[in-house]
Design a protein around this motif. Structure first.
Motif, mmCIF file in Angstrom:
data_model
loop_
_atom_site.group_PDB
_atom_site.id
_atom_site.type_symbol
_atom_site.label_atom_id
_atom_site.label_comp_id
_atom_site.label_asym_id
_atom_site.label_seq_id
_atom_site.Cartn_x
_atom_site.Cartn_y
_atom_site.Cartn_z
ATOM 1 N N GLN A 61 0.849 -1.188 0.000
ATOM 2 C CA GLN A 61 0.000 0.000 0.000
ATOM 3 C C GLN A 61 0.886 1.239 0.000
ATOM 4 O O GLN A 61 2.086 1.160 0.232
ATOM 5 N N THR A 62 0.253 2.396 -0.275
ATOM 6 C CA THR A 62 1.012 3.637 -0.350
ATOM 7 C C THR A 62 0.423 4.678 0.577
ATOM 8 O O THR A 62 -0.735 4.574 1.005
ATOM 9 N N TYR A 63 1.233 5.669 0.882
ATOM 10 C CA TYR A 63 0.794 6.871 1.586
ATOM 11 C C TYR A 63 1.361 8.058 0.823
ATOM 12 O O TYR A 63 2.545 8.074 0.498
ATOM 13 N N SER A 64 0.502 9.018 0.512
ATOM 14 C CA SER A 64 0.947 10.209 -0.207
ATOM 15 C C SER A 64 0.697 11.443 0.641
ATOM 16 O O SER A 64 -0.293 11.524 1.376
ATOM 17 N N PHE A 65 1.622 12.396 0.517
ATOM 18 C CA PHE A 65 1.509 13.640 1.272
ATOM 19 C C PHE A 65 2.019 14.782 0.409
ATOM 20 O O PHE A 65 3.099 14.697 -0.174
ATOM 21 N N LYS A 66 1.224 15.844 0.332
ATOM 22 C CA LYS A 66 1.608 17.027 -0.451
ATOM 23 C C LYS A 66 2.293 18.042 0.464
ATOM 24 O O LYS A 66 1.710 18.472 1.467
ATOM 25 N N PHE A 67 3.514 18.407 0.106
ATOM 26 C CA PHE A 67 4.280 19.376 0.889
ATOM 27 C C PHE A 67 3.942 20.787 0.405
ATOM 28 O O PHE A 67 4.358 21.199 -0.670
ATOM 29 N N ALA A 68 3.175 21.516 1.220
ATOM 30 C CA ALA A 68 2.645 22.814 0.817
ATOM 31 C C ALA A 68 3.544 23.972 1.224
ATOM 32 O O ALA A 68 3.317 25.101 0.813
ATOM 33 N N LYS A 69 4.561 23.698 2.056
ATOM 34 C CA LYS A 69 5.478 24.772 2.423
ATOM 35 C C LYS A 69 6.910 24.275 2.366
ATOM 36 O O LYS A 69 7.171 23.075 2.511
ATOM 37 N N SER A 70 7.821 25.228 2.138
ATOM 38 C CA SER A 70 9.228 24.857 2.014
ATOM 39 C C SER A 70 9.841 24.654 3.394
ATOM 40 O O SER A 70 9.314 25.101 4.408
ATOM 41 N N GLY A 71 10.970 23.942 3.402
ATOM 42 C CA GLY A 71 11.677 23.683 4.649
ATOM 43 C C GLY A 71 12.235 22.276 4.663
ATOM 44 O O GLY A 71 12.136 21.536 3.678
ATOM 45 N N LEU A 72 12.836 21.922 5.787
ATOM 46 C CA LEU A 72 13.393 20.579 5.978
ATOM 47 C C LEU A 72 12.481 19.825 6.928
ATOM 48 O O LEU A 72 12.237 20.279 8.052
ATOM 49 N N PHE A 73 11.948 18.704 6.458
ATOM 50 C CA PHE A 73 11.055 17.880 7.264
ATOM 51 C C PHE A 73 11.762 16.578 7.617
ATOM 52 O O PHE A 73 12.130 15.810 6.727
ATOM 53 N N HIS A 74 11.979 16.347 8.907
ATOM 54 C CA HIS A 74 12.475 15.053 9.379
ATOM 55 C C HIS A 74 11.258 14.186 9.669
ATOM 56 O O HIS A 74 10.268 14.665 10.214
ATOM 57 N N TYR A 75 11.360 12.898 9.329
ATOM 58 C CA TYR A 75 10.255 11.999 9.654
ATOM 59 C C TYR A 75 10.803 10.662 10.127
ATOM 60 O O TYR A 75 11.985 10.357 9.962
ATOM 61 N N HIS A 76 9.931 9.881 10.732
ATOM 62 C CA HIS A 76 10.311 8.556 11.220
ATOM 63 C C HIS A 76 9.118 7.617 11.122
ATOM 64 O O HIS A 76 8.000 8.032 10.847
ATOM 65 N N ASN A 77 9.414 6.352 11.362
ATOM 66 C CA ASN A 77 8.386 5.326 11.479
ATOM 67 C C ASN A 77 8.067 5.202 12.961
ATOM 68 O O ASN A 77 8.925 4.796 13.749
ATOM 69 N N SER A 78 6.856 5.567 13.364
ATOM 70 C CA SER A 78 6.524 5.570 14.791
ATOM 71 C C SER A 78 6.554 4.167 15.403
ATOM 72 O O SER A 78 6.626 4.020 16.609
ATOM 73 N N LEU A 79 6.510 3.132 14.570
ATOM 74 C CA LEU A 79 6.561 1.750 15.059
ATOM 75 C C LEU A 79 8.002 1.268 15.224
ATOM 76 O O LEU A 79 8.249 0.229 15.822
ATOM 77 N N ASP A 80 8.959 2.012 14.677
ATOM 78 C CA ASP A 80 10.393 1.709 14.799
ATOM 79 C C ASP A 80 11.138 3.031 14.618
ATOM 80 O O ASP A 80 11.538 3.383 13.512
ATOM 81 N N PRO A 81 11.302 3.801 15.710
ATOM 82 C CA PRO A 81 11.839 5.165 15.610
ATOM 83 C C PRO A 81 13.262 5.248 15.044
ATOM 84 O O PRO A 81 13.716 6.338 14.705
ATOM 85 N N ASN A 82 13.965 4.117 14.933
ATOM 86 C CA ASN A 82 15.293 4.134 14.306
ATOM 87 C C ASN A 82 15.210 4.315 12.794
ATOM 88 O O ASN A 82 16.214 4.610 12.151
ATOM 89 N N MET A 83 14.034 4.092 12.232
ATOM 90 C CA MET A 83 13.827 4.290 10.793
ATOM 91 C C MET A 83 13.501 5.755 10.564
ATOM 92 O O MET A 83 12.444 6.227 10.979
ATOM 93 N N THR A 84 14.415 6.480 9.900
ATOM 94 C CA THR A 84 14.216 7.910 9.714
ATOM 95 C C THR A 84 14.464 8.326 8.275
ATOM 96 O O THR A 84 15.081 7.589 7.498
#
Length: 91
Positions: A61-84
């Motif tokens: 399956q997929t997840y899509s997200f539209k980035f409406a503002k500029s900047g640096l976005f850090h993200y992670h997998n909340s089920l395994d926070p070492n995945m970034t």
């Protein structure tokens, strides 16, 4: 560390986001595709509003997200926070 890859597609496989660091222009929709057996999430972790926040993404399956503002976005997998990963959004 490698520079961000200019792409709007991220594959989740073997407990990694690939590529982990991407760059897109503002207004671009980024799609994460889960190729693993377990579910993952994509959750922005800088406390910025307007970042990705998926529910668990099942296999193939997929997840899509539209980035409406500029900047640096850090993200992670909340089920395994070492995945970034990061998304750099330019004007």
């Amino acid at each position: 560390k490698n520079p961000p890859v200019a792409t709007n597609q991220v594959v989740i496989h073997d407990y990694e986001f690939t590529p982990a660091d991407i760059t897109v222009k503002k207004g671009t929709t980024v799609t994460w595709t889960n190729k693993d057996l377990v579910a993952y999430t994509v959750v922005e972790d800088d406390g910025q509003t307007g970042g990705p926040a998926s529910s668990p993404i099942p296999k193939d399956q997929t997840y899509s997200f539209k980035f409406a503002k500029s900047g640096l976005f850090h993200y992670h997998n909340s089920l395994d926070p070492n995945m970034t990963g990061t998304v750099t959004v330019t004007e």
